[in-house]
Design an enzyme around this catalytic site. Structure first.
Site, PDB file in Angstrom:
ATOM      1  N   GLU A   1       0.791  -1.227   0.000  1.00  0.00           N
ATOM      2  CA  GLU A   1       0.000   0.000   0.000  1.00  0.00           C
ATOM      3  C   GLU A   1       0.831   1.288   0.000  1.00  0.00           C
ATOM      4  O   GLU A   1       0.889   2.018   1.005  1.00  0.00           O
ATOM      5  CB  GLU A   1      -0.991  -0.018   1.177  1.00  0.00           C
ATOM      6  CG  GLU A   1      -1.928  -1.199   1.115  1.00  0.00           C
ATOM      7  CD  GLU A   1      -3.030  -1.181   2.161  1.00  0.00           C
ATOM      8  OE1 GLU A   1      -3.989  -1.964   2.006  1.00  0.00           O
ATOM      9  OE2 GLU A   1      -2.945  -0.375   3.114  1.00  0.00           O
TER      10      GLU A   1
ATOM     11  N   GLU B   1      -5.507  -8.420  -0.061  1.00  0.00           N
ATOM     12  CA  GLU B   1      -6.240  -8.116   1.170  1.00  0.00           C
ATOM     13  C   GLU B   1      -7.688  -7.814   0.828  1.00  0.00           C
ATOM     14  O   GLU B   1      -7.973  -7.055  -0.096  1.00  0.00           O
ATOM     15  CB  GLU B   1      -5.669  -6.888   1.914  1.00  0.00           C
ATOM     16  CG  GLU B   1      -4.364  -7.114   2.631  1.00  0.00           C
ATOM     17  CD  GLU B   1      -3.904  -5.883   3.395  1.00  0.00           C
ATOM     18  OE1 GLU B   1      -4.761  -5.050   3.796  1.00  0.00           O
ATOM     19  OE2 GLU B   1      -2.685  -5.740   3.591  1.00  0.00           O
TER      20      GLU B   1
END
Length: 445
Positions: free
Chosen positions: A171, A356
């Site tokens: 991320e 995720e």
């Protein structure tokens, strides 16, 4: 649907993998095994930065309890485990000598996965920057890209031969924008110049890390990016423009750098004057070919113009959909959107992993069990969107549930529970939730 998941393993292509994911700082405990101080340790000790001043010093004590935790993954019937490596544990100063205890820990952990038939998916960086590097400017400092390359070499010389897949970063948006412009995560800055430098340097470090892993003969090297579905709060032109800009900052910037050797023009309108010197010359490094793309997805955001006239002038507006305990709207269609869009516009034919997906809920143990019905619905709805993307021709190869167990949820502390397994943070007792049992049943069918 009640009491389980409607799909089962047979609905997915042969070889499709199911896994779960965690991150080092959130579960291991940073006060063990010679781990150095990270900027999350210092951020959390500054009053007001985290809920109740909570930190990751003990977390879930995964450092000592990892065999039990790996058993929980195996016993659920999952195929793979996505874990992250703590830079501060491996290299406490962020440069120079490695911590032998730290490397030994990850060596044991990887061997433990393989002994249980779990495929190891490693992530080199999930936000816990060594504090000495933060003192030197952290992601604002171009030199960090070389330090990250050195760290990559240390780690992957030790465990790289046993990885099913390896990611450089988790991320980048959170590392750069959330932490340097919005100030919500360590180092807690609200500075456009710091954000612009971090937005670039994290990708430069990614490219240099890929080069190191290639030199070690590694395959299945990728990067994990997070995505949010940005939708205008209404049809007003100014709000449509703000939603497009939000999409540019969050979704298009990092994909553009890695796959197209460019940053989106609408974002450069604001960040361009603050970028580091010579940034345009780094794209050959940034765009080093990767073998796969990781997609993290949770929610959508309704975006409006904040009326300030100060770039980026973004404001989030509460939406009408069902929400999780962190007030994120549940919008499964967004996952299908990003899988098909990233495949079509950026990644091409390389595999995509859903690295995720999951939700925080209000989970309590009652009579020895945890009934997390909302999480089961959430997983079922998102798995159906994954299947729809596969049917549309997207090469999605795996799906990882966030998270294995309740953990330290960064600035939100310990009461936001994302896990398939409940953790009592007083006793550290693990209790598989109803969703854990539902996933187990799904994978057995």
């Amino acid at each position: 649907m009640s009491g389980g998941l409607g799909l089962n393993r047979s609905h997915f292509p042969n070889g499709f993998s199911f896994g779960t994911a965690t991150s080092s700082y959130q579960i291991e405990g940073s006060s063990f095994g010679g781990c150095g101080v990270s900027h999350w340790d210092t951020f959390a000790t500054t009053p007001g930065n985290t809920a109740r001043g909570e930190n990751g010093a003990i977390a879930c004590d995964h450092y000592h309890r990892w065999p039990q935790d790996l058993d929980l993954i195996r016993d659920c019937g999952l195929d793979a485990y996505r874990f992250s490596i703590s830079w501060a544990r491996v290299q406490p100063e962020g440069r120079g000598a490695a911590n032998a205890e730290g490397l030994d820990f990850y060596d044991r952990l990887v061997d433990g996965m393989l002994e249980r038939g779990l495929a190891p998916y490693a992530t080199l960086y999930h936000w816990d920057l060594p504090a000495p590097l933060a003192t030197l400017g952290g992601w604002q400092n171009r030199d960090i890209a070389d330090r990250f390359a050195d760290y990559t070499d240390i780690v992957m010389r030790r465990i790289g031969d046993r990885m099913a897949a390896s990611a450089t970063f988790n991320e980048p948006w959170c590392i750069a924008w959330l932490s340097h412009f919005m100030g919500h995560h360590a180092p807690g800055l609200r500075d456009i110049r710091a954000a612009a430098h971090a937005m670039h340097h994290v990708l430069l470090a990614h490219g240099k890390s890929v080069k190191v892993m290639r030199a070690l003969g590694m395959e299945d090297v990728g990067v994990v990016m997070n995505f949010e579905y940005a939708q205008a709060a209404d049809d007003k032109p100014e709000n449509l423009a703000r939603a497009k800009l939000y999409d540019g900052i969050y979704n298009r910037w990092f994909l553009g750098g890695v796959f197209k050797k460019e940053y989106p023009a609408d974002v450069l309108d604001g960040l361009g004057p603050h970028m580091p010197p010579g940034w345009e010359k780094d794209f050959d490094t940034i765009a080093a070919p990767v073998d796969w793309l990781g997609v993290n997805y949770y929610t959508r955001k309704l975006i409006a113009d904040d009326g300030t006239g100060i770039w980026p002038a973004l404001k989030e507006v509460p939406g009408p959909l069902e929400k999780t305990s962190v007030d994120w709207e549940i919008y499964p269609q967004g996952l299908h959107h990003f899988l098909t869009w990233a495949h079509r516009e950026y990644a091409g034919d390389i595999p995509i992993h859903v690295t995720e997906n999951g939700m925080a809920s209000w989970d309590v143990v009652k009579d020895g069990a945890v009934n997390d019905e909302q999480r089961m619905r959430y997983l079922d709805l998102h798995l159906r969107e994954v299947l729809r993307a596969i049917e549309d021709g997207v090469p999605v190869k795996s799906y990882f549930i966030w998270s294995l167990m309740d953990n330290y949820e960064w600035s939100l502390g310990y009461d936001k529970r994302f896990g398939l397994v409940h953790v009592d943070f007083d006793t550290l007792e693990r209790t598989p939730k109803a969703s854990w049992h539902a996933v187990k049943a799904m994978l057995e069918r």
